[in-house]
Design a protein around this motif. Structure first.
Motif, short mmCIF file in Angstrom:
data_model
loop_
_atom_site.label_atom_id
_atom_site.label_comp_id
_atom_site.label_asym_id
_atom_site.label_seq_id
_atom_site.Cartn_x
_atom_site.Cartn_y
_atom_site.Cartn_z
N PHE A 478 4.22 3.86 4.57
CA PHE A 478 3.27 4.73 4.54
C PHE A 478 2.12 4.33 5.58
O PHE A 478 2.23 3.18 6.26
N GLY A 479 1.30 5.25 5.79
CA GLY A 479 0.01 4.94 6.38
C GLY A 479 -0.92 4.24 5.58
O GLY A 479 -0.70 3.57 4.54
N ARG A 480 -2.21 4.50 6.04
CA ARG A 480 -3.18 3.86 5.00
C ARG A 480 -3.31 4.33 3.62
O ARG A 480 -3.11 5.85 3.46
N MET A 481 -3.24 3.73 2.56
CA MET A 481 -3.38 3.94 1.16
C MET A 481 -4.78 4.40 1.05
O MET A 481 -5.78 3.93 1.57
N PRO A 482 -4.96 5.26 -0.14
CA PRO A 482 -6.30 5.69 -0.41
C PRO A 482 -7.34 4.47 -1.03
O PRO A 482 -6.77 3.53 -1.21
N PHE A 483 -8.51 4.68 -0.68
CA PHE A 483 -9.50 3.74 -1.16
C PHE A 483 -9.60 3.44 -2.85
O PHE A 483 -9.07 4.58 -3.39
N GLY A 484 -9.98 2.40 -3.27
CA GLY A 484 -10.28 2.40 -4.69
C GLY A 484 -9.20 1.34 -5.47
O GLY A 484 -8.28 0.70 -4.86
N VAL A 485 -9.70 0.92 -6.32
CA VAL A 485 -9.18 -0.37 -7.21
C VAL A 485 -7.73 0.00 -7.53
O VAL A 485 -6.83 -0.97 -7.36
N ALA A 486 -7.52 1.16 -8.01
CA ALA A 486 -6.16 1.55 -8.50
C ALA A 486 -5.23 1.45 -7.16
O ALA A 486 -3.70 1.10 -7.36
N SER A 487 -5.80 2.14 -5.84
CA SER A 487 -4.81 1.90 -4.87
C SER A 487 -4.46 0.47 -4.37
O SER A 487 -3.52 0.28 -4.02
N LYS A 488 -5.61 -0.26 -4.60
CA LYS A 488 -5.35 -1.99 -4.31
C LYS A 488 -4.40 -2.51 -5.06
O LYS A 488 -3.35 -3.18 -4.77
N MET A 489 -4.29 -1.87 -6.44
CA MET A 489 -3.24 -2.78 -7.43
C MET A 489 -1.89 -1.94 -7.14
O MET A 489 -0.99 -2.68 -7.42
N ASN A 490 -1.71 -0.79 -6.67
CA ASN A 490 -0.68 -0.12 -6.22
C ASN A 490 -0.12 -1.10 -5.15
O ASN A 490 1.20 -1.23 -4.97
N TYR A 491 -0.89 -1.35 -4.09
CA TYR A 491 -0.36 -1.90 -2.66
C TYR A 491 0.24 -3.34 -3.35
O TYR A 491 1.39 -3.69 -2.85
N ILE A 492 -0.45 -3.93 -4.05
CA ILE A 492 0.19 -5.23 -4.57
C ILE A 492 1.38 -5.30 -5.36
O ILE A 492 2.16 -5.84 -5.16
N GLU A 493 1.38 -4.11 -6.28
CA GLU A 493 2.57 -3.89 -6.86
C GLU A 493 3.77 -3.65 -6.06
O GLU A 493 4.82 -4.14 -6.51
N GLN A 494 3.51 -2.99 -5.06
CA GLN A 494 4.44 -2.51 -4.13
C GLN A 494 4.95 -3.76 -3.53
O GLN A 494 6.28 -4.03 -3.33
N MET A 495 4.17 -4.76 -2.99
CA MET A 495 4.84 -5.81 -2.80
C MET A 495 5.24 -6.92 -3.34
O MET A 495 6.15 -7.39 -3.12
N LYS A 496 4.93 -6.93 -4.61
CA LYS A 496 5.73 -7.69 -5.84
C LYS A 496 6.98 -7.02 -5.88
O LYS A 496 7.86 -7.91 -6.73
N SER A 497 7.01 -5.92 -5.75
CA SER A 497 8.44 -5.09 -6.35
C SER A 497 9.53 -4.76 -5.16
O SER A 497 10.46 -4.38 -5.38
N SER A 498 9.23 -5.16 -4.02
CA SER A 498 10.07 -5.09 -2.83
C SER A 498 10.69 -6.29 -2.32
O SER A 498 10.22 -7.10 -2.47
N LYS A 499 11.97 -6.13 -1.73
CA LYS A 499 12.57 -7.13 -1.50
C LYS A 499 12.07 -7.86 0.09
O LYS A 499 12.20 -8.79 0.28
N TYR A 500 11.87 -6.63 0.94
CA TYR A 500 11.53 -7.17 2.40
C TYR A 500 9.94 -6.49 2.29
O TYR A 500 9.89 -5.21 2.02
N CYS A 501 9.17 -7.08 2.72
CA CYS A 501 7.73 -6.44 3.43
C CYS A 501 7.67 -6.61 4.58
O CYS A 501 7.81 -7.55 5.53
N ILE A 502 7.36 -5.33 5.55
CA ILE A 502 7.42 -5.36 6.81
C ILE A 502 5.96 -5.40 7.41
O ILE A 502 5.07 -5.08 6.82
N CYS A 503 5.91 -6.41 8.42
CA CYS A 503 4.83 -6.94 9.03
C CYS A 503 4.68 -6.82 10.52
O CYS A 503 4.74 -7.36 11.32
N PRO A 504 4.32 -5.47 10.66
CA PRO A 504 4.21 -5.17 12.16
C PRO A 504 2.85 -5.36 12.86
O PRO A 504 1.87 -5.74 12.09
#
Length: 612
Positions: A478-504
């Motif tokens: 994705f590009g930039r995720m929306p601002f807000g607490v819910a978005s931050k938690m979603n971002y963290i949850e995605q990293m916690k739930s993915s096998k690989y995290c892309i670091c460009p």
């Protein structure tokens, strides 16, 4: 004869009156100009002022303060100077928002080329209207007070400072034409024109690429042959370091009962363990007291630049390694904050960082004149820790032989493998609890193959999204995720739930996502040519990460799917074991991030030291 003398006296009086009238007109014109333009005219004159050096009384390194700044307008209602057309739009020299990043967007402050490199692409356009528009709009900048936390826990207030000095070179190219127009010669500003638009370095792929294999060869070569100069006079500390090197090179094998270290993630776990033990036993560091807040001794413990702040706080408060007598030290720490240097001295939109480098140059000259230690080794036993992306530029030349712990570890920007340290860029969300949200799901519950979300900084992320955004359900790009607490938690949850995290990479080679991935136990996929991974001299990154060349982004999914499940599980286990080496603690723990940074500085010094 008398008649002649009388006529001469008349002409003399008439000449004096004419001369007085001419002088009066010039003075009146000068007063009108001053009343019309105020201090703006001062920027057309040579400015010989320099940042004040510390004096003999140790009134140390107080930056010059001035609340008046001249800014270039970006619209026709302002100064009339419209500059730098890049990629079809008027931009601000590629300078990004200077606010700190957040985990969804990473709107950060990163390096751009020096103004001298960028000014060739300036096209000053025709100015319409009166001569008033020939001068940049003069604005009084309010001093924005912010609050930070000092070493002792008390709040320290410091003030945003705007300096006029570094506008000198940015005005020089247009100065003469502005002056000419102001006195009626022309209403057209002519600056250095170029037919070809010049892109910023951060918007272009690197001209050369140093692979990880080549980096390994460079490290091995520098271990065999040190580049450091021989000390100008001998010291007992040199002998202690050289003795330590022999012990490290002949380190006994690590016992199988060792549980604190995970051998697969190290290049040579035996050498690392022995080196760490010697560091704990003999290393002494002298911390220079010179320098005033906020540039010195003011750690920032939250946000994108937290690494330099946490190290400063913990090093200055440490009693095990620090000494009050510099003659007993093996290493010397120069405790400035590259982030606070930029915050305090950089004139926003001036596109010039010369005064930042000059400030550090004068600081270095001060400690080298006050103490004999810097001159003894040309700074080879001195070190700095800086996470701001401008640090390589700011420390060039005058700190060239020092050990630099840098987040911007780019081999094409002066980073020296085997001497310098790749400092982990850690995004700390809560200064009081840097371990908040630590950990992630087990491998069996990681359903997403790869995840990335963030702003479009630099050229590489755009390429990543062009190939993978909304193209494959297994690739959540994705590009930039929306601002807000819910978005931050979603971002963290995605990293916690993915096998690989892309670091460009972003604008520069470094990215906080590398450490962030380890924080959430996601295998990092580093896509950044010429980036030296953190603690490169001791860690084997192939054991717990995937490093992909930028040109291979179209093959990203194929590369990840080609990794057998068994190997992935080993890498994910290694990520969990490596995690302890990338964590900050209010009270440092063995093998944690503070000790790893200090150890790498010690380790590289051990292998660079020479006898007299």
């Amino acid at each position: 004869m008398e008649i002649i003398r009388s006529e001469l006296r008349k002409h003399s009086r008439s000449g004096k009156r004419k001369w007085a009238i001419l002088v009066g007109i010039m003075a009146f014109t000068h007063i009108l100009l001053l009343l019309s333009y105020g201090d703006a005219l001062r920027y057309l004159l040579p400015d010989g002022r320099r940042l004040k050096l510390p004096n003999e009384n140790n009134a140390l390194m107080t930056p010059s303060r001035n609340t008046l700044a001249v800014n270039f307008s970006e619209d026709s209602a302002g100064s009339g100077i419209h500059v730098l057309e890049k990629n079809g739009y008027v931009s601000d020299f590629g300078l990004r928002n200077e606010s700190e990043d957040d985990e969804e967007g990473f709107v950060g402050n990163v390096d751009f080329e020096s103004f001298e490199d960028a000014k060739d692409s300036i096209i000053v356009k025709e100015v319409a209207g009166s001569s008033d528009s020939l001068f940049p709009t003069e604005k009084t900048v309010m001093q924005n007070e912010i609050v930070s936390t000092s070493n002792n826990g008390h709040q320290v207030q410091y003030v945003s400072v705007q300096s006029q000095k570094n506008l000198k070179s940015s005005m020089s190219s247009a100065g003469s034409s502005i002056a000419g127009s102001a006195f009626g010669n022309s209403s057209l500003l002519v600056s250095k024109k170029v037919s070809k638009k010049k892109k910023m370095r951060c918007d272009l792929p690197p001209k050369s690429v140093t692979t990880i294999d080549e980096m390994n060869r460079i490290l091995a070569r520098h271990r065999r042959t040190s580049r450091a100069m021989r000390p100008r006079w001998s010291s007992r500390r040199d002998e202690e370091i050289l003795t330590a090197r022999k012990e490290i090179e002949n380190a006994p094998p690590v016992a199988t009962s060792e549980r604190q270290l995970y051998p697969p993630i190290f290049r040579n776990v035996s050498m690392f363990k022995r080196s760490y033990e010697l560091m704990e036993r003999i290393l002494k560091v002298y911390v220079y007291k010179e320098g005033n807040r906020p540039i010195f001794h003011t750690p920032i413990l939250k946000g994108l630049y937290a690494s330099e702040g946490w190290f400063m706080k913990l090093m200055e408060g440490n009693k095990q390694y620090t000494v009050k007598d510099p003659r007993k030290a093996h290493l010397y720490y120069m405790p400035f904050s590259a982030r606070m240097l930029e915050y305090t001295l950089y004139v926003r939109n001036s596109h010039n960082r010369t005064n930042l480098r000059q400030f550090l140059k004068e600081y270095t000259e001060h400690i080298s004149s006050k103490y004999p230690f810097f001159n003894r080794t040309d700074g080879a036993d001195h070190f700095l820790v800086a996470c701001h992306d401008w640090a390589p530029y700011e420390t060039r030349h005058h700190m060239e032989h020092c050990i630099k712990a840098l987040c911007n570890a780019d081999v094409t920007a002066g980073f020296k493998i085997g001497r310098d340290i790749s400092l982990p860029e850690t995004y700390v969300r809560a200064a009081k609890n840097p371990l908040r949200d630590l950990g992630g799901k087990p491998p069996s519950q990681r359903r997403t193959l790869a995840f990335y979300a963030g702003s479009m900084h630099g050229y590489l992320r755009q390429i990543l999204l062009q190939h993978w955004k909304d193209k494959d359900p297994d690739m959540k790009i994705f590009g930039r995720m929306p601002f807000g607490v819910a978005s931050k938690m979603n971002y963290i949850e995605q990293m916690k739930s993915s096998k690989y995290c892309i670091c460009p990479k972003g604008y520069e080679v470094n990215s906080p996502r590398v450490v962030e991935s380890i924080f959430y136990e996601c295998v990092p996929v580093i896509i950044s040519d010429n980036f030296v991974p953190p603690f490169f001299e001791v860690l084997a990154w192939s054991a717990f990460s995937v490093i992909i060349a930028e040109k291979d982004i179209p093959r990203l999914k194929d590369i990840l799917l080609s990794i057998p499940e068994e190997k992935y599980l080993k890498m994910q286990m290694a990520v969990r074991k490596a995690q302890r080496h990338f964590l900050w603690h209010a009270k440092p723990e063995k093998y944690d991030l503070f000790h790893m940074v200090l150890h790498s500085i010690w380790y590289n010094r051990v292998f660079q030291a020479k006898r007299r």
